[in-house]
Design a protein around this motif. Structure first.
Motif, short mmCIF file in Angstrom:
data_model
loop_
_atom_site.label_atom_id
_atom_site.label_comp_id
_atom_site.label_asym_id
_atom_site.label_seq_id
_atom_site.Cartn_x
_atom_site.Cartn_y
_atom_site.Cartn_z
N ASN A 46 32.65 33.60 55.46
CA ASN A 46 31.38 34.31 55.07
C ASN A 46 30.17 33.34 55.35
N ARG A 47 29.05 34.20 55.88
CA ARG A 47 27.88 33.32 55.81
C ARG A 47 27.56 32.73 54.37
N PRO A 48 27.79 33.60 53.23
CA PRO A 48 27.46 32.98 52.09
C PRO A 48 28.18 31.48 51.60
N GLY A 157 29.91 39.62 60.92
CA GLY A 157 31.27 40.44 60.04
C GLY A 157 30.71 41.59 59.12
N ILE A 158 29.37 41.54 58.67
CA ILE A 158 29.25 42.77 57.76
C ILE A 158 28.90 43.78 58.79
N GLY A 159 28.22 43.31 59.92
CA GLY A 159 27.62 44.34 61.03
C GLY A 159 28.68 45.20 61.51
N ALA A 177 21.23 43.66 67.47
CA ALA A 177 22.12 42.31 67.88
C ALA A 177 21.40 41.55 69.05
N SER A 178 21.70 40.17 69.03
CA SER A 178 20.84 39.46 70.10
C SER A 178 21.94 39.42 71.25
N GLY A 179 21.24 39.84 72.21
CA GLY A 179 21.91 39.84 73.81
C GLY A 179 23.01 40.65 74.30
N ALA A 181 25.84 40.91 75.42
CA ALA A 181 27.19 40.70 74.89
C ALA A 181 27.53 41.44 73.40
N LYS A 182 26.57 40.90 72.63
CA LYS A 182 26.89 41.31 71.28
C LYS A 182 26.47 43.02 71.19
N CYS A 183 25.43 43.54 72.03
CA CYS A 183 25.10 44.90 71.84
C CYS A 183 26.45 45.76 72.31
N ASP A 196 19.08 45.41 71.53
CA ASP A 196 19.05 43.83 71.66
C ASP A 196 17.64 43.53 71.27
N HIS A 197 17.40 42.74 70.03
CA HIS A 197 16.42 42.61 69.34
C HIS A 197 15.66 41.42 69.98
N THR A 198 16.24 40.72 71.03
CA THR A 198 15.61 39.62 71.66
C THR A 198 14.84 40.39 72.98
N GLY A 267 18.95 46.72 46.89
CA GLY A 267 19.64 45.62 47.35
C GLY A 267 20.82 45.23 46.23
N SER A 268 21.58 44.14 46.65
CA SER A 268 22.42 43.70 45.81
C SER A 268 23.02 42.34 46.50
N THR A 269 23.51 41.63 45.37
CA THR A 269 24.59 40.66 45.82
C THR A 269 25.66 41.09 45.07
N ALA A 322 27.36 32.23 67.54
CA ALA A 322 27.87 32.75 68.91
C ALA A 322 28.99 33.74 68.53
N HIS A 323 29.35 33.99 67.43
CA HIS A 323 30.65 34.86 67.09
C HIS A 323 30.31 36.27 67.18
N ILE A 324 31.30 36.80 67.19
CA ILE A 324 31.17 38.47 66.98
C ILE A 324 32.30 38.69 66.06
N1 NAP Z 1 24.38 40.56 49.46
C1 NAP Z 1 25.79 40.32 49.39
O1 NAP Z 1 26.34 40.81 48.65
C2 NAP Z 1 26.53 39.86 50.80
C3 NAP Z 1 27.65 39.71 50.75
C4 NAP Z 1 28.08 39.20 52.21
C5 NAP Z 1 27.39 38.58 53.07
N2 NAP Z 1 26.16 38.83 52.76
C6 NAP Z 1 24.97 38.49 53.86
O2 NAP Z 1 25.13 39.22 55.11
C7 NAP Z 1 24.92 38.31 56.02
C8 NAP Z 1 25.94 38.66 57.29
O3 NAP Z 1 27.03 37.93 56.61
P1 NAP Z 1 28.32 37.59 57.65
O4 NAP Z 1 29.29 36.79 56.58
O5 NAP Z 1 28.45 38.76 58.22
O6 NAP Z 1 27.60 36.74 58.54
P2 NAP Z 1 27.66 36.19 60.25
O7 NAP Z 1 28.78 37.06 60.80
O8 NAP Z 1 27.53 34.84 60.41
O9 NAP Z 1 26.40 37.05 60.82
C9 NAP Z 1 25.24 36.62 60.62
C10 NAP Z 1 24.26 37.66 61.66
O10 NAP Z 1 23.06 37.39 61.33
C11 NAP Z 1 22.26 37.39 62.24
N3 NAP Z 1 21.24 36.19 62.48
C12 NAP Z 1 21.22 35.11 62.04
N4 NAP Z 1 19.87 34.36 62.09
C13 NAP Z 1 19.09 35.43 62.41
C14 NAP Z 1 17.74 35.47 62.25
N5 NAP Z 1 16.90 34.40 62.04
N6 NAP Z 1 17.08 36.73 62.59
C15 NAP Z 1 17.83 37.60 62.75
N7 NAP Z 1 19.21 37.74 62.77
C16 NAP Z 1 19.60 36.55 62.68
C17 NAP Z 1 23.04 37.01 63.82
O11 NAP Z 1 23.06 38.19 64.48
P3 NAP Z 1 22.24 38.38 65.85
O12 NAP Z 1 22.67 36.99 66.74
O13 NAP Z 1 22.38 39.47 66.44
O14 NAP Z 1 20.69 37.89 65.65
C18 NAP Z 1 24.36 36.96 63.16
O15 NAP Z 1 25.38 37.82 63.62
C19 NAP Z 1 24.39 37.08 55.69
O16 NAP Z 1 23.11 36.89 55.57
C20 NAP Z 1 25.33 37.05 54.54
O17 NAP Z 1 24.49 35.94 53.51
C21 NAP Z 1 25.52 39.38 51.84
#
Ligand code: NAP
Length: 331
Positions: A46-48, A157-159, A177-179, A181-183, A196-198, A267-269, A322-324
């Motif tokens: 995960n991104r965290p 992953g979240i989306g 989403a960007s691009g 393919a992601k859309c 497509d936010h780009t 919001g929350s973590t 680059a991942h979906i």
């Molecule tokens: N608060 C919580 O409890 C919690 C828990 C889990 C995850 N998260 C957060 O949720 C987010 C998604 O997590 P994930 O694991 O699903 O990550 P992930 O699959 O890596 O997705 C991150 C997405 O962020 C977009 N992105 C990256 N840089 C960007 C920028 N500068 N401006 C706009 N969009 C950008 C990209 O989408 P595009 O290519 O479409 O722009 C990418 O698909 C992360 O930021 C993570 O830290 C929060």
């Protein structure tokens, strides 16, 4: 089940680039009272984890310093007082850290069964995003059937989880989403509209698509300039739920619309919340969402798998954007 004296795990050797992730040997953790020890078969990324590796998201007190917030595997040992699970049982679990390892200890209440027909890789891709989306979209955002929902980062992953869950709950779903393919991936997952936010301004598209009304709930991971634009895109009584700030957490905001439209900003973590709070989320998921996974109505999107020792490579892929969907380590 015999637990060996040593295990292979991946640690963060120093805050830094993906190469900072190195495979090492350590003793396996011991399950405390109320915990189980899981023999890990797969661990979700995960991104965290990336933020933790960079030194920007330290493990909460008491949690393993190893990265990894979700695993799937079999129960190897029980801590005192655990009656609901048995050694050998297959589970997936939300863990507060320590997932990038052959063994991982976790509060037994944060284990969920594998949905029908699931292998370990698909099961390991579930906990972090489903707990996060459940808590933020359903519990905090209070999304209702018939409402309009917008998620940014729709192909993340979240989306990919949020699109499917919101659709299954009966919402009209928009995603950015960007691009192309992601859309397209967002639409395949059930999004009624992918922006497509780009190439497009989501504020203008939302305004046009909703006849000027706006959306009811936004799940945002972008922050920065999106904050003011989210507020402009919300309908009266709308809810903005912030879960990350990929473009920064500071912004100058006109708060007048918050008052005039009666908006809720929240919001929350997930990670620092108590195990009691997470156990309540697990019950909600078990009741409402696990049947949807078992029936195939919704499913995790697996982009790629890597062996545990190639965790650095997996992080490089995540940082490339680059991942979906999900990236998963096999152990
Ligand atoms: N608060 C919580 O409890 C919690 C828990 C889990 C995850 N998260 C957060 O949720 C987010 C998604 O997590 P994930 O694991 O699903 O990550 P992930 O699959 O890596 O997705 C991150 C997405 O962020 C977009 N992105 C990256 N840089 C960007 C920028 N500068 N401006 C706009 N969009 C950008 C990209 O989408 P595009 O290519 O479409 O722009 C990418 O698909 C992360 O930021 C993570 O830290 C929060």
């Amino acid at each position: 089940m015999m637990v060996p004296d040593g295990m292979t795990c991946v640690e963060i050797s120093r805050p830094g680039p993906p190469e900072a992730l190195v495979a090492v040997r350590r003793p396996p953790p011991r399950p405390a009272a109320g915990e189980v020890l899981i023999k890990v078969a797969a661990a979700g990324i995960n991104r965290p984890d990336v933020l933790q590796r960079q030194g920007a998201y330290p493990a909460p007190p008491g949690a393993s310093d190893l990265p990894g917030l979700e695993v799937a595997g079999t129960i190897a040992a029980l801590g005192d007082g655990v009656a609901a699970l048995q050694p050998g049982e297959a589970v997936c679990a939300l863990v507060p850290g320590g997932g990038y390892a052959e063994y991982c200890a976790v509060d037994a209440r944060l284990c969920l069964p594998l949905p029908d027909g699931y292998d370990m890789v698909r099961a390991a891709a579930l906990p972090e995003t489903f707990f996060t989306v459940w808590h933020n979209v359903v519990e905090r955002g209070r999304l209702q059937a018939g409402e309009t929902f917008l998620v940014h980062g729709g192909a993340s992953g979240i989306g990919t989880t949020a699109i499917q869950l919101a659709k299954a709950l009966g919402a009209l779903v928009f995603a950015t989403a960007s691009g192309a393919a992601k859309c397209e991936a967002c639409r395949r997952l059930g999004a009624d509209l992918a922006i497509d936010h780009t190439a497009q301004d989501f504020v203008e598209v939302v305004k046009a698509e909703t006849g000027g009304r706006g959306v009811d709930v936004i799940l945002d991971m972008v922050g920065g300039d999106y904050m003011a634009r989210n507020i402009r895109s919300l309908a009266a009584d709308g809810r903005l739920v912030s879960i990350a700030f990929l473009r920064g957490s500071t912004a100058e905001l006109n708060m007048m619309p918050v008052m005039l439209k009666r908006l809720t900003l929240t919001g929350s973590t997930l990670r620092p919340q108590s195990n009691d709070a997470k156990a309540r989320m697990a019950e909600g998921l078990r009741r409402t969402v696990w049947p949807l996974l078992s029936s195939g109505r919704i499913a995790p999107v697996i982009h790629a798998t890597f062996p545990l020792a190639q965790a650095a490579e997996a992080h490089r892929l995540m940082e490339s954007n680059a991942h979906i969907g999900k990236i998963v380590l096999t152990v």
